[in-house]
Design a protein around this motif. Sequence first.
Motif, short mmCIF file in Angstrom:
data_model
loop_
_atom_site.label_atom_id
_atom_site.label_comp_id
_atom_site.label_asym_id
_atom_site.label_seq_id
_atom_site.Cartn_x
_atom_site.Cartn_y
_atom_site.Cartn_z
N TYR A 248 -3.51 0.37 -4.09
CA TYR A 248 -3.42 1.72 -3.63
C TYR A 248 -2.40 1.83 -2.51
CZ TYR A 248 -7.59 2.79 -6.44
OH TYR A 248 -8.53 2.88 -7.19
N HIS A 249 -1.82 2.78 -2.42
CA HIS A 249 -0.74 2.97 -1.57
C HIS A 249 -0.95 3.41 -0.09
CE1 HIS A 249 2.37 2.33 -4.73
NE2 HIS A 249 1.89 3.39 -5.38
N SER A 250 -2.56 3.70 0.03
CA SER A 250 -3.03 3.98 1.30
C SER A 250 -4.52 3.77 1.44
CB SER A 250 -2.69 5.59 1.68
OG SER A 250 -3.66 6.22 0.73
N SER A 252 -6.86 5.73 2.58
CA SER A 252 -7.67 6.73 2.30
C SER A 252 -7.72 6.94 0.84
CB SER A 252 -6.87 8.15 3.05
OG SER A 252 -5.46 8.22 2.30
N ALA A 253 -6.54 6.57 -0.04
CA ALA A 253 -6.86 6.83 -1.56
C ALA A 253 -7.75 5.85 -1.95
CB ALA A 253 -5.40 6.64 -2.05
N PHE A 254 -7.68 4.74 -1.30
CA PHE A 254 -8.55 3.52 -1.84
C PHE A 254 -9.75 3.77 -1.24
CE2 PHE A 254 -10.46 -0.58 0.05
CZ PHE A 254 -10.87 -1.07 -1.14
N ALA A 256 -11.32 6.90 -1.18
CA ALA A 256 -11.86 8.06 -1.87
C ALA A 256 -12.29 7.29 -3.23
CB ALA A 256 -10.94 8.80 -2.16
N ALA A 257 -11.41 6.38 -4.07
CA ALA A 257 -11.93 5.64 -5.08
C ALA A 257 -13.07 4.85 -4.88
CB ALA A 257 -10.45 4.84 -5.77
#
Length: 272
Positions: A248-250, A252-254, A256-257
């Motif tokens: 994950y590039h951030s 926050s994205a990680f 959420a997943a």
Amino acid sequence: MRPTGAASRAAGAHGGAAENRRLPSYAAGEIEVPFVAMPSAEVIPRDTFWEEHSHPTHELLWNQRGSSSVTVGVRVWTITPVLGLWIPAGAPHSGWTPAGTWHRAVHFGIHAVPSISERPVAVGITRLLRLLLDRLGAEDLTPSERARTEAMVLDLLAPAENELLLRIPESPLLAPIVEAVRADPADGTPLAVWAERLGVSTRTLTRAFHAETGLGFSRWLAAARVQQAIGMLARGEGIEAVAECVGYHSASAFGAAFRRVTGMSPARFRDQ
């Protein structure tokens, strides 16, 4: 299933050479036991692979500290301090426990305890259940105190609403994808590229993933990444570093997943 790639290297750095443990395989009730519930605990000194085996008793596994995994057929469950696994007597299973994990287990005699499920199933390890299981390990319990504690434990045991479960596809078609993700969960090869490499359509790969795992490729990939991330978070590694390690590039994205798969944030999971 043994961890591979970055997660395996991170685990191995904590415990040196991995250890293989062999245990016998028994049918349910093949050996009669005198107890209703027998607890055990061990801090695992080295990364440990438990070869496939089965018990004559039902088994409840969870961790006081750290995360581990149990494989039954093509299903891989992640075990944590808040989510354990019930394994019915006679069910063949193997396991992977990283160094430093505080491994907990309770075996239940089938003469006294009916299985809560016909197959392995996740069990939520609540604070109350944990306290009662701890009490079962006390050496000074009277027979009546032990019987009351066992009754309360049995009353609380139930399948969890959610489970950290990853189904591993077995078809030769999907094998290259599975191997790539297990070796490096950050592998971001799109499904269209995989289809071109394998000489099939993306629709064929999508159907294959649904048929074998019940998930589309992107959801299966997220589950596989989260399973790897849980082990790193349990060792106290930083959220941003874990996010990058699993693709994950951030953060926050990680996050959420991670919440979609586990129902909680990475920070909340790490702090439990």
